[in-house]
Design an enzyme around this catalytic site. Structure first.
Site, PDB file in Angstrom:
ATOM      1  N   HIS A 188       0.827  -1.195   0.000  1.00 25.53           N
ATOM      2  CA  HIS A 188       0.000   0.000   0.000  1.00 25.53           C
ATOM      3  C   HIS A 188       0.871   1.260   0.000  1.00 25.53           C
ATOM      4  O   HIS A 188       0.454   2.315  -0.464  1.00 25.53           O
ATOM      5  CB  HIS A 188      -0.904   0.037   1.240  1.00 25.53           C
ATOM      6  CG  HIS A 188      -1.993  -0.994   1.227  1.00 25.53           C
ATOM      7  ND1 HIS A 188      -1.827  -2.246   1.742  1.00 25.53           N
ATOM      8  CD2 HIS A 188      -3.256  -0.948   0.747  1.00 25.53           C
ATOM      9  CE1 HIS A 188      -2.937  -2.941   1.601  1.00 25.53           C
ATOM     10  NE2 HIS A 188      -3.822  -2.173   1.000  1.00 25.53           N
ATOM     11  N   ASP A 260      -4.635  -6.319  -7.652  1.00 21.85           N
ATOM     12  CA  ASP A 260      -4.836  -5.656  -6.379  1.00 21.85           C
ATOM     13  C   ASP A 260      -5.130  -4.183  -6.682  1.00 21.85           C
ATOM     14  O   ASP A 260      -5.041  -3.738  -7.835  1.00 21.85           O
ATOM     15  CB  ASP A 260      -3.595  -5.813  -5.497  1.00 21.85           C
ATOM     16  CG  ASP A 260      -3.909  -5.730  -4.009  1.00 21.85           C
ATOM     17  OD1 ASP A 260      -5.008  -5.265  -3.647  1.00 21.85           O
ATOM     18  OD2 ASP A 260      -3.048  -6.134  -3.202  1.00 21.85           O
TER      19      ASP A 260
END
Length: 512
Positions: A188, A260
């Site tokens: 992230h 993702d």
């Protein structure tokens, strides 16, 4: 390329079809409904979209009124990562707890129950399970989301989870290919790099994915990780060597490949989401997940136009985009033929049962044994040593045991302590002293999450235990640090039912 009756062309429709965007709010915005009419085939839901099961069912019905075959996806792993119960904590434990029990039938039952709940609300694609082998204990983003550090254990439970989830009519999306477990970086925030030999990857990381494919997983999610042994230049999500040569050709997988979240910094911070999306589809991805942080019409249009522009510029083969769109539609057809079980008010039955079985209860040397522990009869002070939550979990989901312990021992008091901005050792000692002062004469229950990854947390426990050796320690992360305290309870996850199971032990009650 042809023009359809509604005025859109097949290229533009295919570009919309491969997107899986999110949105804000608990009802569908007009822009989203409009794009569904133009070809958008999938929608991603997050905690911000969910207030209750009835509200979620109404939302998915609203989406299907516009397009009856829409794929409605969610990130519902159970355990620490929950969207259905984002504000209360999950009523089923996550993967690490299930791996600790190591009963594949139980894992299948828990996954089926999660799938039944999702299907009853109109959700038909779950971005789960995590098949990552948590081989690096420092891992900041996988941890208890993994079944464990043992490859074969992870493989058999991944297969059981896929089977259980899909038996409820919800497509599984096994993640994060080719394996996000051996990293100390959260994708992230940055691009993780895994430097191991291809032989190690084949034996360790890929085994759970082979098991998932054999179990018939309908989707696989790619990881934003650089694996030089497989592709020294591009992260897995953008790598043809990994998505096409390895996953498709070598492993024989023919289902949907989902990326993702493309807004994660591992991609957005290096390639940008538009260029990244084009490269991902060219590499073999079929669906572009975006919307955890970017959730608006402008983002959808930017990605649509980037894909259309890449085809027209000769950078992305039109047949590759068409193939990707066809796989999305194929999964939608499968989901449309699966049953949607009726709502069930059975509550946390299977989840609490699993959480109880997952507990590991020990005591530090010289402090007796769990058998000689005298359960608490007076309300204690719960000192929650709280780390920064990773983005996948989110900081809006409650964790700990204070609420559950207060239910059993009314009058329980709690306080939260963190490292702050100072040096970790000093911060830990300060947190420990603050907890001692706040507790007063009450018995202390210290709750930690991944003590082994947080030196300040270990230091805080040192301070607490030096002054109060009768402190009970509850570890709600990966129990990598040595057990200590008058009683040490490892829950293998921070779901609400894990807290309940630990509270029962501390209060000396079971089976409520």
């Amino acid at each position: 390329m042809t023009t359809l009756a509604d005025g859109t062309d097949t290229l533009t429709r295919d570009a919309l079809t491969v997107l899986q965007p999110g949105f804000t709010g608990t009802t569908a915005p007009d822009w989203l409904l409009r794009r569904l009419g133009e070809g958008l085939a999938s929608v991603g839901l997050f905690g911000r979209n969910i207030a209750s099961p009835d509200q979620l069912a109404a939302l998915t019905a609203q989406l299907r009124a516009e397009r009856d075959d829409v794929l409605v996806a969610i990130d519902e792993e159970g355990g620490d990562v929950t969207r259905l119960e984002v504000r209360s904590g999950s009523s089923v434990p996550g993967n690490h707890a299930l791996g600790a029990v190591d009963d594949v039938e139980l894992t299948q039952q828990v996954a089926h129950e999660l799938g039944r709940r999702l299907a009853a609300c109109g959700v038909n694609l779950n971005w789960a399970p995590s098949a990552d082998v948590n081989s690096d204990p420092r891992n900041p983003v996988i941890g208890v989301r993994s079944f464990g550090a043992d490859t074969e254990l992870a493989a058999r439970h991944t297969a059981a989870y896929v089977t259980g989830l899909q038996s409820a009519g919800v497509a599984a999306c096994t993640k994060h290919f080719p394996g996000h477990g051996d990293t100390a970086v959260d994708s992230h925030h940055a691009l993780p790099r895994i430097d191991v030999r291809a032989e190690v990857l084949a034996e360790r990381e890929l085994s759970p994915f082979r098991a998932a494919i054999a179990a018939g997983t309908r989707a696989v999610m790619s990881a934003h990780i650089l694996v030089p042994a497989l592709d020294p230049d591009r992260p897995a999500t953008l790598s043809r060597r990994i998505l096409t040569d390895l996953l498709r050709e070598e492993l024989g997988y023919d289902g949907l490949i989902v990326t993702d979240g493309m807004e994660m910094q591992a991609i957005a911070g290096t390639y940008g989401i538009e260029r990244g999306s084009v490269l991902a589809v060219a590499a073999g991805a079929d669906a572009i997940c975006v919307g955890g942080g970017l959730a608006d019409d402008a983002t959808v249009l930017r990605l649509r136009d980037a894909l259309v522009g890449a085809v027209r510029a000769g950078e992305l083969p039109e047949d590759r985009l068409a193939e990707a769109a066809d796989r999305v539609r194929a999964l939608a057809r499968w989901a449309g033929t699966s049953a949607h079980p009726a709502a069930n008010t059975a509550g946390t039955g299977i989840g609490l049962h699993a959480a109880r079985r997952a507990l590991t209860v020990t005591a530090a040397p010289g402090l007796g044994s769990p058998d000689t522990f005298e359960p608490l009869t007076e309300p204690p002070y719960v000192a929650a040593l709280t780390p920064v939550a990773n983005i996948a979990v989110g900081d809006e989901t409650p964790w700990g045991i204070a609420a559950e312990l207060a239910h059993l021992l009314p009058g329980t008091v709690t306080g939260s302590f963190s490292a702050g901005d100072g040096p970790e050792s000093a911060a830990g000692e300060s947190a420990g002293r603050a907890a001692l002062e706040a507790a007063g004469p009450r018995r202390i229950v210290a709750v930690v999450r991944d003590e082994h990854r947080h030196p300040w947390m270990a230091s805080a426990l040192d301070t607490l235990l030096a002054a109060r050796p009768d402190t009970v320690v509850v570890e709600m992360g990966v129990p990598q640090a040595a057990p200590r305290g008058a009683l040490h309870i490892a829950t293998h996850g921070a779901a609400r039912v894990c807290g309940r199971a630990a509270a029962e032990v501390i209060a000396g009650v079971t089976g409520l």
